[in-house]
Scaffold this motif. Structure first.
Motif, PDB file in Angstrom:
ATOM      1  N   GLN A 187       0.828  -1.204   0.000  1.00 30.51           N
ATOM      2  CA  GLN A 187       0.000   0.000   0.000  1.00 30.51           C
ATOM      3  C   GLN A 187       0.863   1.256   0.000  1.00 30.51           C
ATOM      4  O   GLN A 187       0.513   2.272  -0.594  1.00 30.51           O
ATOM      5  CB  GLN A 187      -0.907  -0.002   1.228  1.00 30.51           C
ATOM      6  CG  GLN A 187      -1.748   1.243   1.417  1.00 30.51           C
ATOM      7  CD  GLN A 187      -2.829   1.368   0.367  1.00 30.51           C
ATOM      8  OE1 GLN A 187      -3.517   0.397   0.089  1.00 30.51           O
ATOM      9  NE2 GLN A 187      -2.982   2.536  -0.211  1.00 30.51           N
ATOM     10  N   ALA A 188       2.013   1.191   0.649  1.00 30.56           N
ATOM     11  CA  ALA A 188       2.889   2.355   0.742  1.00 30.56           C
ATOM     12  C   ALA A 188       3.544   2.677  -0.595  1.00 30.56           C
ATOM     13  O   ALA A 188       3.629   3.844  -0.988  1.00 30.56           O
ATOM     14  CB  ALA A 188       3.957   2.129   1.808  1.00 30.56           C
ATOM     15  N   LEU A 189       4.015   1.652  -1.288  1.00 24.92           N
ATOM     16  CA  LEU A 189       4.885   1.889  -2.445  1.00 24.92           C
ATOM     17  C   LEU A 189       4.170   1.862  -3.785  1.00 24.92           C
ATOM     18  O   LEU A 189       4.626   2.502  -4.735  1.00 24.92           O
ATOM     19  CB  LEU A 189       6.004   0.843  -2.453  1.00 24.92           C
ATOM     20  CG  LEU A 189       6.891   0.784  -1.207  1.00 24.92           C
ATOM     21  CD1 LEU A 189       8.003  -0.242  -1.402  1.00 24.92           C
ATOM     22  CD2 LEU A 189       7.470   2.150  -0.897  1.00 24.92           C
ATOM     23  N   THR A 190       3.073   1.122  -3.883  1.00 27.13           N
ATOM     24  CA  THR A 190       2.431   0.950  -5.187  1.00 27.13           C
ATOM     25  C   THR A 190       1.989   2.260  -5.835  1.00 27.13           C
ATOM     26  O   THR A 190       2.263   2.486  -7.027  1.00 27.13           O
ATOM     27  CB  THR A 190       1.232  -0.009  -5.063  1.00 27.13           C
ATOM     28  OG1 THR A 190       1.708  -1.287  -4.625  1.00 27.13           O
ATOM     29  CG2 THR A 190       0.521  -0.174  -6.403  1.00 27.13           C
ATOM     30  N   PRO A 191       1.310   3.159  -5.134  1.00 25.85           N
ATOM     31  CA  PRO A 191       0.853   4.389  -5.808  1.00 25.85           C
ATOM     32  C   PRO A 191       1.995   5.241  -6.360  1.00 25.85           C
ATOM     33  O   PRO A 191       1.946   5.678  -7.518  1.00 25.85           O
ATOM     34  CB  PRO A 191       0.090   5.135  -4.702  1.00 25.85           C
ATOM     35  CG  PRO A 191      -0.320   4.069  -3.738  1.00 25.85           C
ATOM     36  CD  PRO A 191       0.802   3.082  -3.745  1.00 25.85           C
ATOM     37  N   THR A 192       3.024   5.475  -5.540  1.00 25.62           N
ATOM     38  CA  THR A 192       4.097   6.375  -5.949  1.00 25.62           C
ATOM     39  C   THR A 192       5.075   5.729  -6.909  1.00 25.62           C
ATOM     40  O   THR A 192       5.566   6.385  -7.837  1.00 25.62           O
ATOM     41  CB  THR A 192       4.864   6.880  -4.706  1.00 25.62           C
ATOM     42  OG1 THR A 192       3.944   7.555  -3.846  1.00 25.62           O
ATOM     43  CG2 THR A 192       5.970   7.835  -5.097  1.00 25.62           C
ATOM     44  N   TYR A 193       5.350   4.449  -6.716  1.00 27.87           N
ATOM     45  CA  TYR A 193       6.421   3.817  -7.472  1.00 27.87           C
ATOM     46  C   TYR A 193       5.950   2.905  -8.603  1.00 27.87           C
ATOM     47  O   TYR A 193       6.769   2.487  -9.423  1.00 27.87           O
ATOM     48  CB  TYR A 193       7.328   3.031  -6.518  1.00 27.87           C
ATOM     49  CG  TYR A 193       8.060   3.941  -5.573  1.00 27.87           C
ATOM     50  CD1 TYR A 193       9.190   4.634  -5.986  1.00 27.87           C
ATOM     51  CD2 TYR A 193       7.593   4.163  -4.284  1.00 27.87           C
ATOM     52  CE1 TYR A 193       9.854   5.487  -5.130  1.00 27.87           C
ATOM     53  CE2 TYR A 193       8.250   5.020  -3.416  1.00 27.87           C
ATOM     54  CZ  TYR A 193       9.374   5.679  -3.845  1.00 27.87           C
ATOM     55  OH  TYR A 193      10.018   6.542  -2.998  1.00 27.87           O
ATOM     56  N   LEU A 194       4.672   2.607  -8.653  1.00 20.98           N
ATOM     57  CA  LEU A 194       4.151   1.812  -9.761  1.00 20.98           C
ATOM     58  C   LEU A 194       3.078   2.563 -10.542  1.00 20.98           C
ATOM     59  O   LEU A 194       3.186   2.729 -11.762  1.00 20.98           O
ATOM     60  CB  LEU A 194       3.592   0.476  -9.247  1.00 20.98           C
ATOM     61  CG  LEU A 194       4.595  -0.502  -8.620  1.00 20.98           C
ATOM     62  CD1 LEU A 194       3.877  -1.780  -8.196  1.00 20.98           C
ATOM     63  CD2 LEU A 194       5.725  -0.811  -9.574  1.00 20.98           C
ATOM     64  N   ALA A 195       2.048   3.022  -9.831  1.00 18.03           N
ATOM     65  CA  ALA A 195       0.901   3.630 -10.523  1.00 18.03           C
ATOM     66  C   ALA A 195       1.258   4.961 -11.173  1.00 18.03           C
ATOM     67  O   ALA A 195       0.979   5.181 -12.362  1.00 18.03           O
ATOM     68  CB  ALA A 195      -0.260   3.812  -9.537  1.00 18.03           C
ATOM     69  N   ARG A 196       1.878   5.868 -10.410  1.00 16.54           N
ATOM     70  CA  ARG A 196       2.160   7.200 -10.959  1.00 16.54           C
ATOM     71  C   ARG A 196       3.139   7.165 -12.138  1.00 16.54           C
ATOM     72  O   ARG A 196       2.869   7.807 -13.166  1.00 16.54           O
ATOM     73  CB  ARG A 196       2.678   8.117  -9.850  1.00 16.54           C
ATOM     74  CG  ARG A 196       2.790   9.574 -10.271  1.00 16.54           C
ATOM     75  CD  ARG A 196       3.078  10.463  -9.077  1.00 16.54           C
ATOM     76  NE  ARG A 196       4.432  10.273  -8.569  1.00 16.54           N
ATOM     77  CZ  ARG A 196       4.880  10.804  -7.441  1.00 16.54           C
ATOM     78  NH1 ARG A 196       4.084  11.520  -6.664  1.00 16.54           N
ATOM     79  NH2 ARG A 196       6.126  10.591  -7.052  1.00 16.54           N
TER      80      ARG A 196
END
Length: 474
Positions: A187-196
């Motif tokens: 949850q911490a890393l997926t938005p910033t490091y994968l999705a964006r």
């Protein structure tokens, strides 16, 4: 039927007892990463998950940057990366250390059953980051219009677009810290490091197909859309998970105490962010956008190595915090030595592969980008030095030594800036890389010395974990 490591090895390697023993041991270790329930097992799982995410992220980001560079050309790409890096730095600053303070306080509050304080700090951190980032954005826009004559005209509109990203970048960092504090590493890393990173080139491609110019302005609008979508999505999902873990109830707010602790952390994080990005910013001040693009491509390629450090830090920081709260000095020494070991050797291995492929990887950005190949060797020397001690700044911060850590990074930042000012006019982008390398050497030496003197821990790859724990418990 339940499959165990031993059953699997016996079924496939029955005739070879030696091979069976080796396979059994390997499978036990592998499954231990997945199934361990102690604090060390959780740390290993978090580091492993963070490592995998960063590997995928590095690939996505690398391909995205190649796509943007090819689509926009060197000059426009240089404008985009300069403003994007500035936005990331300032957005992180706007949190004023709360995103890291969460990682320190939440595990300790959970250990002591102080749930009201957890509710209070998670809400306070969000509101504070949104408010401060919005104010910084307004001041930035005013400065652009007030001092626009002193800026190159091609930077004016992109800088304003960058300012609009700041509230969501800051809130995203708070969400990242909240999730890490609860050991929700995906949850911490997926938005910033994968999705964006994946959404930015997609939005850019859609804009170009709709007839918009493939320029830095269009790319920054695409980045703006991606930032808002990922941050608001993360806010929604994380809010739901927090409500499930901590039921609704009273909130205990100690803003004065939290900000007192967060401000030194802010200085550490701020100086660290400036340190890791000052070279790109300084190149932007001294050299035209095409040189910014070349340097950034080389630095971004070498950044494929950094995910090792990041992965270990992501897993270790909550563990450091918990061990400090438990006053377990022997275990803390062992975990610190383990962190250095896990950081250094994978960094050397990955770095060697990246350097071997460096010229080819740079050529993917465009024919003129291979001029940045020497930069990669210079930067790797600094990265290898830093990997010798692993995430030392995380250990100091979690151990309440954030003030001395801030002083270290302030000193190192001065070294970096001075080096850039002296070396860039003479050696160009190679001078920027050399200044960064020297700063990393200084950072490593100072962190090691302070950890040894303040915590009596020998945090280096040369300190064996078992020996470190035995020495510290005597």
């Amino acid at each position: 039927m339940r499959i165990t490591a031993e059953n699997a090895a016996n079924d496939t390697l029955a005739p070879q007892s030696g091979a069976r023993r080796r396979a059994t041991g390997f499978l036990h270790r592998l499954l231990g990463l997945k199934g361990g329930q102690d604090g060390h097992g959780e740390t290993r799982r978090m580091s492993l998950i963070a490592f995998v995410i960063r590997v995928i992220s590095a690939g996505i980001a690398f391909l995205a940057q190649i796509f943007l560079a090819r689509l926009m050309g060197q000059f426009e790409y240089g404008i985009f990366v300069f403003v994007w890096v500035m936005a990331i730095i300032v957005g992180n600053f706007a949190c004023f250390g709360f995103h890291t303070a969460l990682i320190r306080f939440v595990p300790q509050y959970r250990a002591h059953g102080e749930i009201a304080k957890i509710r209070g700090i998670t809400l306070t951190a969000r509101l504070f980051a949104l408010t401060s980032a919005s104010l910084v954005a307004l001041l930035g826009i005013a400065a652009v219009y007030g001092f626009g004559d002193a800026l190159p005209p091609y930077y004016l509109t992109p800088l304003v677009l960058g300012a609009f990203m700041l509230p969501m970048i800051a809130l995203g960092d708070i969400m990242d810290g909240t999730a890490r504090a609860n050991s929700w590493i995906v949850q911490a890393l997926t938005p910033t490091y994968l999705a964006r990173p994946a959404l930015i080139p997609v939005a850019m491609l859609v804009a170009v197909l709709l007839g918009y110019e493939a320029s830095a302005k269009t790319a920054l609008i695409a980045a703006l859309i991606a930032t808002y979508v990922t941050t608001l999505g993360q806010l929604t999902i994380l809010g739901w998970r927090l409500r499930r873990r901590f039921e609704a109830g009273p909130k205990e707010i100690e803003f004065g105490y939290w900000i007192k602790i967060a401000m030194p952390i802010f200085l550490v994080e701020g100086f660290y962010y400036l340190l890791t990005n000052a070279d790109v910013v300084m190149v932007g001040f001294f050299l035209p956008p095409d040189q910014v693009a070349t340097y950034y491509a080389a630095a971004k390629t070498m950044a494929l190595v950094h995910f090792v450090f990041f992965a270990v830090k992501a897993g270790m920081a909550p563990r450091f915090s918990a061990l400090v709260a438990e006053k377990s000095s022997g275990e803390l020494a062992r975990v610190a030595a383990t962190a250095a070991y896990w950081t250094f050797w994978p960094t050397i291995a990955v770095g060697g592969m990246v350097l071997a492929l460096g010229s080819f990887l740079l050529s993917l950005f465009g024919p003129d980008f291979q001029a940045g190949y020497p930069v990669m060797f210079i930067l790797f020397a600094g990265v290898a030095a830093k990997a010798l001690i692993g995430p030392g700044e995380a250990l100091l911060t979690m151990a309440g030594q954030q003030k001395i850590c801030a002083l270290i990074y302030f000193a190192v930042l001065l070294v970096n800036i001075a080096g850039n000012i002296v070396l860039i006019p003479v050696f160009g982008i190679n001078g920027a890389a050399a200044a960064t390398m020297v700063a990393m050497f200084a950072e490593t030496a100072l962190l090691f010395a302070v950890i040894r003197s303040r915590l009596d821990i020998n945090m280096s790859v040369f300190s064996r974990p078992a020996a470190a724990a035995e020495r510290e418990t005597r």
